[in-house]
Design an enzyme around this catalytic site. Structure first.
Site, PDB file in Angstrom:
ATOM      1  N   GLY A  47     -78.143  -6.259  56.454  1.00  0.00           N
ATOM      2  CA  GLY A  47     -78.054  -7.622  56.942  1.00  0.00           C
ATOM      3  C   GLY A  47     -78.905  -7.800  58.183  1.00  0.00           C
ATOM      4  CD  GLN A  52     -79.402  -8.402  63.874  1.00  0.00           C
ATOM      5  OE1 GLN A  52     -79.020  -8.935  62.841  1.00  0.00           O
ATOM      6  NE2 GLN A  52     -79.370  -7.092  64.076  1.00  0.00           N
ATOM      7  CB  CYS A  91     -75.762  -3.453  64.785  1.00  0.00           C
ATOM      8  SG  CYS A  91     -76.626  -4.993  65.112  1.00  0.00           S
ATOM      9  CG  LEU A  92     -80.851  -3.242  61.143  1.00  0.00           C
ATOM     10  CD1 LEU A  92     -81.642  -4.233  60.295  1.00  0.00           C
ATOM     11  CD2 LEU A  92     -81.283  -1.812  60.850  1.00  0.00           C
ATOM     12  CG  HIS A 133     -72.465  -7.185  61.543  1.00  0.00           C
ATOM     13  ND1 HIS A 133     -72.057  -6.037  62.175  1.00  0.00           N
ATOM     14  CD2 HIS A 133     -73.759  -7.362  61.901  1.00  0.00           C
ATOM     15  CE1 HIS A 133     -73.064  -5.556  62.897  1.00  0.00           C
ATOM     16  NE2 HIS A 133     -74.111  -6.350  62.740  1.00  0.00           N
ATOM     17  CD  GLU A 134     -76.142  -9.551  59.795  1.00  0.00           C
ATOM     18  OE1 GLU A 134     -76.778 -10.020  60.767  1.00  0.00           O
ATOM     19  OE2 GLU A 134     -76.068  -8.334  59.590  1.00  0.00           O
ATOM     20  CG  HIS A 137     -75.876 -10.465  64.981  1.00  0.00           C
ATOM     21  ND1 HIS A 137     -76.122  -9.875  66.212  1.00  0.00           N
ATOM     22  CD2 HIS A 137     -75.805  -9.454  64.087  1.00  0.00           C
ATOM     23  CE1 HIS A 137     -76.180  -8.558  66.055  1.00  0.00           C
ATOM     24  NE2 HIS A 137     -75.984  -8.275  64.780  1.00  0.00           N
TER      25      HIS A 137
END
Length: 161
Positions: A47, A52, A91-92, A133-134, A137
């Protein structure tokens, strides 16, 4: 399409800001969505949210390699949630770290696609976790804010055994 630079937590305060609602469903949005998907795949993530990659728009892409394939979410809103599941997340934007987080077991999200068409999606398991999660963000929340326990070292130790 292009690979975009992923913002790392602590390098830029954009990850702490609320993303703006998308109002224009144009070529620029289509390019952003395509670039985000390519960036997510290149980084081997499941994701990615627009903040991000440095863009304050309510846009996310997800692919948990299930029957849904790539999901593009524009202006997503979680309208239902139930149950609870606790598990590890990464997480990226927080490379090299993982933590235990509690998320709903099942959710319903209402969003728009790249052309502005509204849709409703019921998600369970990993897909529900990823959507939550997204969406976090998009609200300036990172999983570490909700982390129950840091499991980075535990996972490393388990691999070494």
């Amino acid at each position: 399409m292009a690979i975009r630079k992923i913002v790392v937590l602590g390098e830029d305060d954009i990850l702490r800001k609320h993303a703006r609602v998308v109002e224009k469903f144009d070529r620029r949005l289509h390019t952003l969505l395509s670039d985000m998907a390519e960036t997510m795949y290149e980084a081997q993530g499941v994701g990615l949210a627009a903040p991000q990659v440095g863009i304050l728009k309510r846009v996310a892409v997800i692919d948990v390699e299930d029957e849904h394939g790539l999901i593009e979410l524009v202006n997503p809103v979680i309208v239902e949630s139930e149950g609870s599941v606790v598990g590890p997340e990464g997480c990226l934007s927080v490379p090299g770290r993982r933590g235990t987080v509690e998320r709903p077991e099942r959710i319903v999200v209402v969003a728009q696609d790249r052309n502005g068409q509204s849709f409703r999606l019921e998600a369970k398991g990993l897909l529900a976790v990823c959507i939550c999660h997204e969406v976090d963000h998009l609200d300036g929340v990172v999983y570490t804010d909700k982390m129950i326990e840091d499991v980075t070292d535990q996972e490393t130790e388990a691999k070494e055994e």
